[in-house]
Design a protein around this motif. Structure first.
Motif, short mmCIF file in Angstrom:
data_model
loop_
_atom_site.label_atom_id
_atom_site.label_comp_id
_atom_site.label_asym_id
_atom_site.label_seq_id
_atom_site.Cartn_x
_atom_site.Cartn_y
_atom_site.Cartn_z
N CYS A 1 0.85 -1.20 0.00
CA CYS A 1 0.00 0.00 0.00
C CYS A 1 0.88 1.25 0.00
O CYS A 1 1.84 1.34 0.78
N LEU A 2 0.52 2.19 -0.86
CA LEU A 2 1.13 3.53 -0.87
C LEU A 2 0.05 4.51 -0.41
O LEU A 2 -0.78 4.95 -1.22
N PRO A 3 0.02 4.84 0.89
CA PRO A 3 -1.01 5.79 1.35
C PRO A 3 -0.67 7.20 0.89
O PRO A 3 0.48 7.63 0.92
N ARG A 4 -1.67 7.91 0.43
CA ARG A 4 -1.50 9.29 -0.02
C ARG A 4 -2.33 10.19 0.88
O ARG A 4 -3.44 9.86 1.27
N ALA A 5 -1.76 11.34 1.22
CA ALA A 5 -2.48 12.40 1.95
C ALA A 5 -2.98 11.95 3.32
O ALA A 5 -4.13 12.22 3.71
N GLY A 6 -2.12 11.25 4.07
CA GLY A 6 -2.41 10.98 5.47
C GLY A 6 -3.58 10.06 5.75
O GLY A 6 -4.23 10.19 6.78
N GLU A 7 -3.85 9.12 4.86
CA GLU A 7 -4.99 8.22 5.04
C GLU A 7 -4.60 6.87 5.64
O GLU A 7 -5.40 5.94 5.62
N LEU A 8 -3.40 6.73 6.15
CA LEU A 8 -2.94 5.43 6.63
C LEU A 8 -3.86 4.84 7.69
O LEU A 8 -4.28 3.68 7.59
N ASP A 9 -4.18 5.60 8.71
CA ASP A 9 -5.00 5.07 9.80
C ASP A 9 -6.38 4.67 9.31
O ASP A 9 -6.93 3.65 9.72
N ALA A 10 -6.95 5.49 8.42
CA ALA A 10 -8.27 5.17 7.88
C ALA A 10 -8.24 3.86 7.10
O ALA A 10 -9.17 3.05 7.19
N LEU A 11 -7.18 3.63 6.35
CA LEU A 11 -7.07 2.39 5.58
C LEU A 11 -6.88 1.19 6.48
O LEU A 11 -7.46 0.12 6.26
N LYS A 12 -6.08 1.34 7.53
CA LYS A 12 -5.87 0.23 8.45
C LYS A 12 -7.19 -0.21 9.11
O LYS A 12 -7.41 -1.40 9.36
N GLN A 13 -8.07 0.75 9.37
CA GLN A 13 -9.32 0.44 10.05
C GLN A 13 -10.27 -0.36 9.18
O GLN A 13 -11.08 -1.15 9.70
N VAL A 14 -10.20 -0.18 7.86
CA VAL A 14 -11.20 -0.82 7.00
C VAL A 14 -10.67 -2.04 6.26
O VAL A 14 -11.46 -2.86 5.78
N CYS A 15 -9.35 -2.18 6.16
CA CYS A 15 -8.78 -3.30 5.41
C CYS A 15 -8.68 -4.55 6.27
O CYS A 15 -8.89 -4.52 7.49
N SER A 16 -8.35 -5.66 5.64
CA SER A 16 -8.29 -6.96 6.32
C SER A 16 -7.42 -6.91 7.56
O SER A 16 -6.32 -6.34 7.57
N ALA A 17 -7.89 -7.54 8.61
CA ALA A 17 -7.14 -7.61 9.87
C ALA A 17 -5.90 -8.49 9.74
O ALA A 17 -5.04 -8.47 10.62
N ASP A 18 -5.81 -9.25 8.66
CA ASP A 18 -4.66 -10.14 8.47
C ASP A 18 -3.43 -9.41 7.92
O ASP A 18 -2.34 -9.98 7.90
N TYR A 19 -3.59 -8.17 7.49
CA TYR A 19 -2.45 -7.45 6.91
C TYR A 19 -1.46 -7.04 8.00
O TYR A 19 -1.86 -6.64 9.10
#
Length: 532
Positions: free
Chosen positions: A378-396
């Motif tokens: 994943c290449l997070p753009r514009a500070g969305e890392l935390d938001a992506l972690k919350q919605v993506c698979s827990a296995d990542y």
């Protein structure tokens, strides 16, 4: 039905599923493929100087466009701008079939995007509205008016002919037209930067005003099923940006005196299939006038590309790969990181022509990159890392990679089959060095303003053009992928709702050339009418 509800319903309706594709034609009427060149009859023609002139700058210099000395405003340089943004780049031939390629990429090479110039500068062009014909590298004068009271300026508008895409892609065509607007805006931004000019996206303009300025609302001038939809409007700055705010009322006032010329010919003789849902979503996604928005981007700090070619040669040489060498040497890590860095917003084209905060995040299927373990990243753009972690698979695992920017390994392993399957079983997604999916913050944008649905696709197309040119600068090649299984992609990422949606895929690698194809110069027919 509320606009947002209708747009989301269209999006869900046009998803490809593993067990069914979105509705499209059951067969293609190749004898009636829409003409890729729109022309207006009974217009004065302004022939632009012969194309082929070179920019003085190299591609790497576009990383710092403020250092490029601006060229003077002249018909020759305006012609070069139009050529490098929207003109032909080559002709291809296989047996009796012959087709053109362009500097701005297009889904299926169908080119629904049309470009118009409006001049209020009598010293450049007679004040008027001009339609660009890429085949002829000429301007058709659609309207003439008095520019008294108007600031001397050069504007450029973009529109879409939805029928060109719907002929092949059916109901999903509206999506692809929006991709191509993003491609075209980025192509314009790169071309302008090479001239030392800047594109100001006048994103406050509503569709109705743009349609009126470009003459797209003149229904009698168009074939009913082949009309154009207004998309974007820009002001071209050839020296220091104007400090004056854009005045739409003044431009409308000038155009009230306009005398209009010309009617379109038919692009197709028949319209065997009809796709009313495309017209319906276009109505629901109309953009009203909005408050002006402008972004200030951080300085771009990119490593030099491995192929530091002339900017104009690289732009003209951009191609979409049809096949990749699945056994090629790995892509050098430095080239991969250069490509990724170019996708992050910064003060370079095409972001200098983009007015909105980043809404698109990138997920990479890495197959063969030197020094990088295969896997999903994943290449997070514009500070969305935390938001992506919350919605993506827990296995990542979200393991940060040692890179000049935030870049994360989600899961290691061979992801070639997954990439291929998700991209409609296409080997181009697995035989490349890497492929990727563009994930957009979806529901919040569409529910806030339904027209932002188009804006999300524009941003994806903008990123696609970056990938196209950066791939060329790395000595490889890219290809946009509009066909993917939407919800299967969401399932792999662990997404549970429509907060985020996948809108575009892309792939980059070493191309396999088809030696059966012949290649001919883009504009030999202008200097030699007998040229193939």
């Amino acid at each position: 039905m509320p606009n947002a509800t209708a747009v989301i319903a269209y999006h869900n309706r046009t998803k490809h599923q593993l067990n069914a594709y979105a509705k499209g034609p059951e067969s293609l009427d190749w004898d009636d493929q829409p003409s890729p060149f729109r022309r207006f009859a009974d217009c004065d023609i302004v022939k632009l100087p012969l194309p082929g002139a070179e920019l003085a700058c190299r591609f790497a210099e576009l990383d710092r466009p403020e250092a490029i000395a601006p060229r003077p405003v002249s018909l020759e340089n305006v012609g070069l701008l139009m050529e490098l943004a929207f003109g032909l780049s080559a002709w291809k031939q296989f047996g009796p079939d012959r087709w053109s390629l362009r500097c701005n990429p297009s889904s299926g090479n169908l080119h629904p995007t049309e470009a118009y110039l409006i001049s209020t500068d009598p010293e450049l062009l007679g004040p008027g509205v001009y339609h660009y014909v890429s085949h002829d590298h000429a301007l058709e004068r659609r309207a003439a008016f008095s520019a008294d009271g108007c600031e001397p300026a050069l504007y450029l508008g973009l529109s879409s002919i939805h029928w060109r895409e719907a002929w092949k892609y059916g109901e999903r065509a509206f999506r692809y037209c929006q991709h191509d607007i993003g491609h075209a805006l980025a192509a314009l931004s790169y071309a302008a930067a090479g001239l030392g000019w800047r594109v100001e996206l006048l994103s406050e303009c509503g569709d109705a005003d743009i349609a009126a300025w470009l003459g797209l609302d003149r229904a009698d001038d168009f074939v009913a099923n082949e009309r154009e939809a207004a998309d974007l409007f820009c002001r071209i700055h050839a020296d220091a940006p104007s400090t004056a705010d854009f005045d739409p009322v003044a431009l409308s006032g000038c155009l009230q005196t306009a005398e209009w010329f010309g009617k379109t010919g038919r692009l197709s003789g028949r319209h065997f299939y009809r796709w009313p849902v495309v017209d319906e979503v276009a109505e629901h996604a109309l953009k009203p006038p909005t408050p002006p928005e402008r972004q200030t981007w951080p300085a771009a700090d990119l490593p030099a590309p491995s192929r530091d070619d002339s900017a104009s040669r690289l732009i003209r040489g951009r191609r979409s790969a049809q096949h990749f060498n699945g056994k090629s040497a790995p892509l050098p890590l430095a080239d991969f990181y250069r490509i990724l860095a170019a996708l992050l917003p910064g003060a370079k084209p095409p972001f200098t022509a983009w007015n909105w905060p980043a809404q698109v995040q990138l997920f990479f299927f890495v197959h063969r990159v030197d020094g990088l373990e295969p896997g999903l990243y994943c290449l997070p753009r514009a500070g969305e890392l935390d938001a992506l972690k919350q919605v993506c698979s827990a296995d990542y695992v979200w393991q940060r990679v040692e890179a000049p920017f935030e870049f994360y390994l989600l899961t290691a392993g061979n992801v070639r089959q997954a990439a291929k399957t998700l991209s409609c079983h296409q080997p181009i997604a697995s035989d490349s060095a890497f492929s990727l999916g563009m994930l957009a913050r979806f529901a919040a944008n569409v529910n806030a303003e339904a027209w932002r649905y188009r804006r999300l696709f524009w941003e994806c197309g903008l990123l696609g053009q970056i990938l196209y040119l950066e791939a060329e600068a790395a000595g490889v090649r890219g290809t946009g992928i509009g066909c993917f299984f939407d919800d299967a992609v969401h399932g792999v990422l662990g997404l549970q709702n429509d907060v985020w949606q996948s809108l575009y895929h892309f792939t980059v690698g070493e191309p396999l050339d088809d030696n059966r194809l012949q290649t001919f110069p883009a504009y030999a027919h202008l200097s030699d009418p007998g040229a193939p």
